[in-house]
Design an enzyme around this catalytic site. Sequence first.
Site, short mmCIF file in Angstrom:
data_model
loop_
_atom_site.label_atom_id
_atom_site.label_comp_id
_atom_site.label_asym_id
_atom_site.label_seq_id
_atom_site.Cartn_x
_atom_site.Cartn_y
_atom_site.Cartn_z
N SER A 136 0.86 -1.18 0.00
CA SER A 136 0.00 0.00 0.00
C SER A 136 0.90 1.24 0.00
O SER A 136 1.74 1.39 0.88
CB SER A 136 -0.88 -0.05 1.25
OG SER A 136 -1.63 1.13 1.37
N LYS A 162 -1.35 -0.83 -4.19
CA LYS A 162 -2.53 -0.03 -3.84
C LYS A 162 -2.08 1.40 -3.58
O LYS A 162 -1.17 1.61 -2.79
CB LYS A 162 -3.18 -0.63 -2.60
CG LYS A 162 -4.35 0.14 -2.03
CD LYS A 162 -5.05 -0.67 -0.94
CE LYS A 162 -4.90 -0.01 0.42
NZ LYS A 162 -5.61 -0.76 1.47
N LYS A 164 -2.97 5.24 -2.29
CA LYS A 164 -3.90 6.10 -1.55
C LYS A 164 -4.29 7.26 -2.46
O LYS A 164 -3.42 7.87 -3.10
CB LYS A 164 -3.22 6.63 -0.29
CG LYS A 164 -2.92 5.55 0.73
CD LYS A 164 -4.19 5.02 1.35
CE LYS A 164 -3.89 3.96 2.38
NZ LYS A 164 -5.11 3.45 3.02
N ASP A 189 -7.19 3.39 -2.86
CA ASP A 189 -7.88 3.44 -1.57
C ASP A 189 -8.12 4.89 -1.19
O ASP A 189 -7.18 5.66 -0.99
CB ASP A 189 -7.02 2.75 -0.50
CG ASP A 189 -7.74 2.62 0.84
OD1 ASP A 189 -8.88 3.13 0.97
OD2 ASP A 189 -7.16 2.01 1.76
N GLU A 214 -11.15 1.26 -3.10
CA GLU A 214 -11.50 0.94 -1.71
C GLU A 214 -12.09 2.16 -1.01
O GLU A 214 -11.54 3.25 -1.08
CB GLU A 214 -10.20 0.49 -1.02
CG GLU A 214 -10.37 -0.13 0.33
CD GLU A 214 -9.02 -0.70 0.81
OE1 GLU A 214 -8.32 -1.37 0.02
OE2 GLU A 214 -8.68 -0.46 1.98
N ASP A 239 -13.86 -1.10 3.44
CA ASP A 239 -12.90 -1.28 4.53
C ASP A 239 -13.51 -0.74 5.81
O ASP A 239 -14.09 -1.49 6.62
CB ASP A 239 -11.58 -0.56 4.13
CG ASP A 239 -10.54 -0.49 5.23
OD1 ASP A 239 -10.83 -0.87 6.38
OD2 ASP A 239 -9.41 -0.03 4.98
N LYS A 263 -9.90 -6.73 8.08
CA LYS A 263 -8.82 -6.53 9.06
C LYS A 263 -9.33 -7.12 10.36
O LYS A 263 -10.40 -6.72 10.86
CB LYS A 263 -8.52 -5.04 9.24
CG LYS A 263 -8.03 -4.36 7.98
CD LYS A 263 -7.73 -2.89 8.20
CE LYS A 263 -7.35 -2.23 6.87
NZ LYS A 263 -7.14 -0.78 7.00
N GLY A 291 -4.35 -4.28 6.09
CA GLY A 291 -3.31 -4.05 7.11
C GLY A 291 -3.51 -2.74 7.83
O GLY A 291 -4.27 -1.87 7.38
O1 OSB Z 1 -7.08 2.00 4.66
O2 OSB Z 1 -6.19 0.10 4.35
C1 OSB Z 1 -6.18 1.20 4.88
C2 OSB Z 1 -2.95 1.64 6.86
C3 OSB Z 1 -3.44 2.25 7.98
C4 OSB Z 1 -4.77 2.54 8.06
C5 OSB Z 1 -5.63 2.22 7.03
C6 OSB Z 1 -5.15 1.58 5.90
C7 OSB Z 1 -3.77 1.32 5.80
C8 OSB Z 1 -3.14 0.75 4.63
C9 OSB Z 1 -1.78 0.11 4.84
O3 OSB Z 1 -3.57 0.83 3.53
C10 OSB Z 1 -1.77 -1.35 4.84
C11 OSB Z 1 -0.50 -1.91 5.44
O4 OSB Z 1 0.49 -2.03 4.72
O5 OSB Z 1 -0.50 -2.24 6.64
MG MG Z 2 -8.42 1.01 3.33
#
Ligand code: OSB
Ligand code: MG
Length: 359
Positions: A136, A162, A164, A189, A214, A239, A263, A291
């Site tokens: 990510s 992925k 952001k 995301d 996402e 999510d 998660k 994650g």
């Molecule tokens: O939205 O998936 C998410 C990390 C922290 C809070 C929210 C998210 C995320 C990630 C990172 O996208 C995922 C990871 O590598 O742990």
């Molecule tokens: Mg997310």
Amino acid sequence: MKIKSIRSYLVNLPLITPFKTSYGELHEKKCDIIIVTDELGNEGYGELVAFETPDYVSETLDTERLIISKDIIPLLINKKIKHPEVVTELLKPVKGHWMGKSAVETAIWDLYAKRQHVSLSELFHSQSKHLVVGVSVGIQEDLDLLLEQVGNYVEAGYDRVKLKIKPGYDYEPLRVIREAYPNIMLMADANSAYTLKDINQLKKLDTLNLMMVEQPFSTDDFLDHAILAKEIETPICLDENIRSIEDCKLVVALGSAHAINLKIPRVGGITEAQKIVAYCLDQGLLVWLGGMLESGVGRALNLQFASQAGFGFPGDISATSRYFHQDVINEEFILHNGCLPVPQGIGIGVTLNKEVLGI
Ligand code: OSB
Ligand code: MG
């Protein structure tokens, strides 16, 4: 087994690269490592993954620390527990506070597996010893930096990326990545940054061959996501608003999404997560493991859990080097051919670096 003690150890792990999302920027991962002991002196490990501020979801480190000490521990201490599945039941008087419950519940699963001398993946009847994983990528200052960052990850072996996104930072950075890497599994995301008014901007993403987008809309929304799902070709993944199997039932009933980013901490622990996996597989919803920038404790659990049948899609479970110089476990997760190994020891399969925890 009898729960004799539940202790928390605060850690602060600086991130190798800051992680920027639509709502903020993280430079370090603060979390608590939970150690649960039984009457024989065995230890189970869990992680409280909540962030310092309530900007991803409502729980924070402070709120969950309070709930764990005031409400969760008294419900479990000195209790005889035959199987960790009963923990969710014992914690029913505590509404919400999924991450606090999960921190303790997952530690009890680890403890239970260790008493049985098996890994969690063995308890889950998993077959996979290596998992294809994704990465990510946070919002970057400019497109050159973004391409460099993505290039490094692709070079390292990740082929599911992925990004952001947020309003004003969506189509163009994704297009640039897609142009440079026509064949990677690319997805986005939004962490709830859009509303129905942005539907035309989101529809532009349809030309980029994304695996999914996402959580475009609000943390509580199912209806607007269902409207978007009818308008857009890119599959929608949820999510933030998935807290229970009931939320997944809403998704199916309304047609709000095609995929669930699962998660364990966001749904209150392993027992609820297992129910969600079974439900999604039964209903044809794609489920994959997300994650929270976990330390090695949470990441080891994620690898154990995602080794189960049904997790074909690469999760947000990246190598240690994507996150930290110094982790709380002695082992390091190293990427080989785009895969991470499922730890093979008992329980979550890793050992704590007690020096880092100050024990
Ligand atoms: O939205 O998936 C998410 C990390 C922290 C809070 C929210 C998210 C995320 C990630 C990172 O996208 C995922 C990871 O590598 O742990
Ligand atoms: Mg997310």
